[in-house]
Scaffold this motif. Structure first.
Motif, PDB file in Angstrom:
ATOM      1  N   THR A 181       0.645  -1.100   0.067  1.00  0.00           N
ATOM      2  CA  THR A 181       0.111  -0.067   0.065  1.00  0.00           C
ATOM      3  C   THR A 181       0.945   1.231   0.031  1.00  0.00           C
ATOM      4  O   THR A 181       1.883   1.336   0.617  1.00  0.00           O
ATOM      5  CB  THR A 181      -0.836  -0.049   1.207  1.00  0.00           C
ATOM      6  OG1 THR A 181      -1.800  -1.242   1.120  1.00  0.00           O
ATOM      7  CG2 THR A 181      -1.841   1.394   1.109  1.00  0.00           C
TER       8      THR A 181
ATOM      9  N   PHE B  30      -9.013   6.779  -0.945  1.00  0.00           N
ATOM     10  CA  PHE B  30      -8.467   5.538  -1.065  1.00  0.00           C
ATOM     11  C   PHE B  30      -8.717   4.832  -2.550  1.00  0.00           C
ATOM     12  O   PHE B  30      -9.959   4.580  -2.932  1.00  0.00           O
ATOM     13  CB  PHE B  30      -9.032   4.680   0.083  1.00  0.00           C
ATOM     14  CG  PHE B  30      -8.353   3.039   0.039  1.00  0.00           C
ATOM     15  CD1 PHE B  30      -7.156   2.934   0.286  1.00  0.00           C
ATOM     16  CD2 PHE B  30      -9.156   1.929  -0.254  1.00  0.00           C
ATOM     17  CE1 PHE B  30      -6.448   1.496   0.512  1.00  0.00           C
ATOM     18  CE2 PHE B  30      -8.735   0.921  -0.386  1.00  0.00           C
ATOM     19  CZ  PHE B  30      -7.356   0.707   0.223  1.00  0.00           C
ATOM     20  N   GLU B  31      -7.644   4.461  -3.188  1.00  0.00           N
ATOM     21  CA  GLU B  31      -7.987   3.817  -4.477  1.00  0.00           C
ATOM     22  C   GLU B  31      -7.445   2.422  -4.519  1.00  0.00           C
ATOM     23  O   GLU B  31      -6.215   2.232  -3.961  1.00  0.00           O
ATOM     24  CB  GLU B  31      -7.158   4.543  -5.638  1.00  0.00           C
ATOM     25  CG  GLU B  31      -7.891   5.795  -5.806  1.00  0.00           C
ATOM     26  CD  GLU B  31      -7.212   6.636  -6.918  1.00  0.00           C
ATOM     27  OE1 GLU B  31      -6.381   5.715  -7.679  1.00  0.00           O
ATOM     28  OE2 GLU B  31      -7.764   7.700  -7.330  1.00  0.00           O
ATOM     29  N   ARG B  32      -8.210   1.187  -4.754  1.00  0.00           N
ATOM     30  CA  ARG B  32      -7.777  -0.005  -4.572  1.00  0.00           C
ATOM     31  C   ARG B  32      -6.693  -0.103  -6.006  1.00  0.00           C
ATOM     32  O   ARG B  32      -6.765   0.438  -6.937  1.00  0.00           O
ATOM     33  CB  ARG B  32      -8.756  -1.066  -4.592  1.00  0.00           C
ATOM     34  CG  ARG B  32      -9.304  -0.981  -3.378  1.00  0.00           C
ATOM     35  CD  ARG B  32     -10.284  -2.232  -3.156  1.00  0.00           C
ATOM     36  NE  ARG B  32     -11.066  -2.227  -1.862  1.00  0.00           N
ATOM     37  CZ  ARG B  32     -10.210  -2.708  -0.613  1.00  0.00           C
ATOM     38  NH1 ARG B  32      -9.016  -3.166  -0.798  1.00  0.00           N
ATOM     39  NH2 ARG B  32     -10.975  -2.619   0.512  1.00  0.00           N
ATOM     40  N   ALA B  33      -6.006  -1.210  -5.990  1.00  0.00           N
ATOM     41  CA  ALA B  33      -5.245  -1.800  -7.421  1.00  0.00           C
ATOM     42  C   ALA B  33      -6.010  -1.733  -8.584  1.00  0.00           C
ATOM     43  O   ALA B  33      -7.199  -2.489  -8.325  1.00  0.00           O
ATOM     44  CB  ALA B  33      -4.565  -2.940  -6.962  1.00  0.00           C
ATOM     45  N   ASN B  34      -5.984  -1.072  -9.478  1.00  0.00           N
ATOM     46  CA  ASN B  34      -6.569  -1.166 -10.726  1.00  0.00           C
ATOM     47  C   ASN B  34      -5.903  -1.523 -11.832  1.00  0.00           C
ATOM     48  O   ASN B  34      -6.056  -0.890 -12.986  1.00  0.00           O
ATOM     49  CB  ASN B  34      -7.415   0.031 -10.803  1.00  0.00           C
ATOM     50  CG  ASN B  34      -6.462   1.219 -10.942  1.00  0.00           C
ATOM     51  OD1 ASN B  34      -5.293   1.123 -10.767  1.00  0.00           O
ATOM     52  ND2 ASN B  34      -7.406   2.403 -10.759  1.00  0.00           N
TER      53      ASN B  34
ATOM     54  N   HIS C 162      -2.450   0.987 -11.605  1.00  0.00           N
ATOM     55  CA  HIS C 162      -1.450   0.674 -10.695  1.00  0.00           C
ATOM     56  C   HIS C 162      -1.792  -0.502 -10.076  1.00  0.00           C
ATOM     57  O   HIS C 162      -2.877  -1.019  -9.684  1.00  0.00           O
ATOM     58  CB  HIS C 162      -0.939   1.589  -9.773  1.00  0.00           C
ATOM     59  CG  HIS C 162      -2.429   2.431  -9.062  1.00  0.00           C
ATOM     60  ND1 HIS C 162      -3.065   1.619  -8.177  1.00  0.00           N
ATOM     61  CD2 HIS C 162      -2.929   3.547  -9.384  1.00  0.00           C
ATOM     62  CE1 HIS C 162      -3.970   2.455  -7.557  1.00  0.00           C
ATOM     63  NE2 HIS C 162      -3.922   3.566  -8.221  1.00  0.00           N
ATOM     64  N   ASN C 163      -0.618  -1.404  -9.633  1.00  0.00           N
ATOM     65  CA  ASN C 163      -0.973  -2.608  -9.064  1.00  0.00           C
ATOM     66  C   ASN C 163      -0.801  -2.628  -7.525  1.00  0.00           C
ATOM     67  O   ASN C 163      -0.271  -3.512  -6.779  1.00  0.00           O
ATOM     68  CB  ASN C 163       0.074  -3.796  -9.461  1.00  0.00           C
ATOM     69  CG  ASN C 163       1.485  -3.566  -9.440  1.00  0.00           C
ATOM     70  OD1 ASN C 163       1.897  -2.407  -8.722  1.00  0.00           O
ATOM     71  ND2 ASN C 163       2.444  -4.335  -9.857  1.00  0.00           N
ATOM     72  N   TYR C 164      -1.101  -1.511  -6.777  1.00  0.00           N
ATOM     73  CA  TYR C 164      -1.166  -1.376  -5.412  1.00  0.00           C
ATOM     74  C   TYR C 164      -2.247  -0.506  -5.074  1.00  0.00           C
ATOM     75  O   TYR C 164      -2.573   0.409  -5.809  1.00  0.00           O
ATOM     76  CB  TYR C 164       0.380  -0.939  -5.101  1.00  0.00           C
ATOM     77  CG  TYR C 164       0.566   0.357  -5.882  1.00  0.00           C
ATOM     78  CD1 TYR C 164      -0.132   1.702  -5.578  1.00  0.00           C
ATOM     79  CD2 TYR C 164       1.371   0.472  -6.967  1.00  0.00           C
ATOM     80  CE1 TYR C 164       0.254   2.891  -6.205  1.00  0.00           C
ATOM     81  CE2 TYR C 164       1.614   1.486  -7.902  1.00  0.00           C
ATOM     82  CZ  TYR C 164       0.987   2.671  -7.487  1.00  0.00           C
ATOM     83  OH  TYR C 164       1.271   3.888  -8.184  1.00  0.00           O
ATOM     84  N   ASP C 165      -2.735  -0.552  -3.741  1.00  0.00           N
ATOM     85  CA  ASP C 165      -3.544   0.021  -3.118  1.00  0.00           C
ATOM     86  C   ASP C 165      -2.926   1.442  -2.704  1.00  0.00           C
ATOM     87  O   ASP C 165      -1.925   1.374  -2.440  1.00  0.00           O
ATOM     88  CB  ASP C 165      -4.041  -0.451  -1.845  1.00  0.00           C
ATOM     89  CG  ASP C 165      -4.992  -1.652  -2.061  1.00  0.00           C
ATOM     90  OD1 ASP C 165      -5.337  -1.876  -3.234  1.00  0.00           O
ATOM     91  OD2 ASP C 165      -5.291  -2.519  -1.378  1.00  0.00           O
ATOM     92  N   GLU C 166      -3.667   2.560  -2.775  1.00  0.00           N
ATOM     93  CA  GLU C 166      -3.007   3.735  -2.595  1.00  0.00           C
ATOM     94  C   GLU C 166      -4.110   4.854  -1.807  1.00  0.00           C
ATOM     95  O   GLU C 166      -5.312   4.756  -2.168  1.00  0.00           O
ATOM     96  CB  GLU C 166      -2.474   4.332  -4.033  1.00  0.00           C
ATOM     97  CG  GLU C 166      -2.007   5.747  -3.791  1.00  0.00           C
ATOM     98  CD  GLU C 166      -1.448   6.281  -4.928  1.00  0.00           C
ATOM     99  OE1 GLU C 166      -0.631   7.296  -4.979  1.00  0.00           O
ATOM    100  OE2 GLU C 166      -2.033   5.768  -6.050  1.00  0.00           O
ATOM    101  N   TYR C 167      -3.388   5.352  -0.707  1.00  0.00           N
ATOM    102  CA  TYR C 167      -4.056   6.662  -0.238  1.00  0.00           C
ATOM    103  C   TYR C 167      -3.826   7.871  -0.711  1.00  0.00           C
ATOM    104  O   TYR C 167      -2.460   7.959  -0.801  1.00  0.00           O
ATOM    105  CB  TYR C 167      -3.867   6.833   1.420  1.00  0.00           C
ATOM    106  CG  TYR C 167      -4.524   5.326   2.098  1.00  0.00           C
ATOM    107  CD1 TYR C 167      -5.755   5.561   2.506  1.00  0.00           C
ATOM    108  CD2 TYR C 167      -3.813   4.425   2.555  1.00  0.00           C
ATOM    109  CE1 TYR C 167      -6.538   4.640   3.333  1.00  0.00           C
ATOM    110  CE2 TYR C 167      -4.452   3.417   3.405  1.00  0.00           C
ATOM    111  CZ  TYR C 167      -5.719   3.782   3.817  1.00  0.00           C
ATOM    112  OH  TYR C 167      -6.135   2.707   4.537  1.00  0.00           O
TER     113      TYR C 167
END
Length: 243
Positions: free
Chosen positions: A57, A158-162, A173-178
């Motif tokens: 994350t 908050f964006e989940r991996a997409n 992106h291949n990761y969750d991100e705040y």
């Protein structure tokens, strides 16, 4: 962090003490019932596992990735002359102050009791005000103070991996991100006016104050830098110097 049932509050308030240090540098142990005078309610949390991102994350909903130091400037609309200093952090997503007890448990006082506080991390201080906009109170960082004050509100998204691989192209992106999004307000007599980081926005916000408008135009005429957050704060400081 998991919230404990409120029924435990009476027991906890009797048995738990906070480890604190006063502004004179004298280490003290303060009974939790007396922390931040006049608290009527205190939400209780179990031990926090930490504030750093988990796994892959990116980013965090917290102000710091570890504990900072906190002292209160105003509570229940009364200045605090001699605040204790606490290990603390700020949950920007939930608008919660988090205070650490010496046994590792964390506590979140009701936010509406606190009007202003300082936090320090790595010798960098940040000052926060409790500002009400559209019927909702939020801790906002103070960037300039005076007759006019500039504050910054932080929104956590908050964006989940997409990540999507389309063969020729890849998107996401291949990761969750705040992610943090900022909104700015100009305060006068406690009343907030939303502004953007543009010259015209600030001039419009003070347009009915001839002295402030003249000071702002003078500052802008002598400043050709890009109008970023620091320039906006300098502009407000320049206005206040003329008041």
């Amino acid at each position: 962090m998991k919230k404990a049932p409120l029924a435990l509050l009476a027991f906890i308030s009797i048995t738990v003490s906070l480890y604190a240090q006063d502004s004179a540098g004298v280490v003290q142990t303060t009974h939790i019932a007396n922390i931040l005078d006049n608290y009527n309610k205190l939400n209780t949390y179990f031990v926090a596992t930490g504030f750093r991102p988990v796994g892959t994350t990116v980013g965090s909903p917290y102000l710091y990735d570890d504990w900072g130091r906190l002292w209160i400037d105003s509570m229940e609309n009364k200045p605090v002359k001699h605040s204790m200093v606490y290990d603390a952090n700020l949950d920007l997503e939930k608008n919660l102050l988090i205070i650490r007890a010496r046994d590792g448990k964390t506590f979140t006082p009701e936010s509406h009791y606190i009007q202003a506080f300082h936090m320090v991390k790595n010798d960098v201080a940040a000052y926060f005000l409790n500002v009400n906009t559209a019927g909702r109170s939020q801790f906002m960082q103070l960037l300039a103070k005076g007759k006019y004050s500039l504050v910054k509100a932080t929104k956590i998204k908050f964006e989940r991996a997409n990540f999507v691989d389309k063969g020729v192209t890849q998107i996401g992106h291949n990761y969750d991100e705040y992610k943090r999004e900022y909104t700015y307000f100009l305060l006068k007599d406690g009343m907030p006016t939303k502004v953007s980081l543009k010259r015209k926005s600030f001039l419009s916000a003070i347009g009915k104050d001839p002295a402030a408008l003249a000071a702002a135009k003078k500052f802008l005429d002598s400043n050709n830098a890009s109008f970023d957050e620091q320039t906006a704060a300098d502009l407000v400081n320049a206005i206040n110097q003329k008041e």
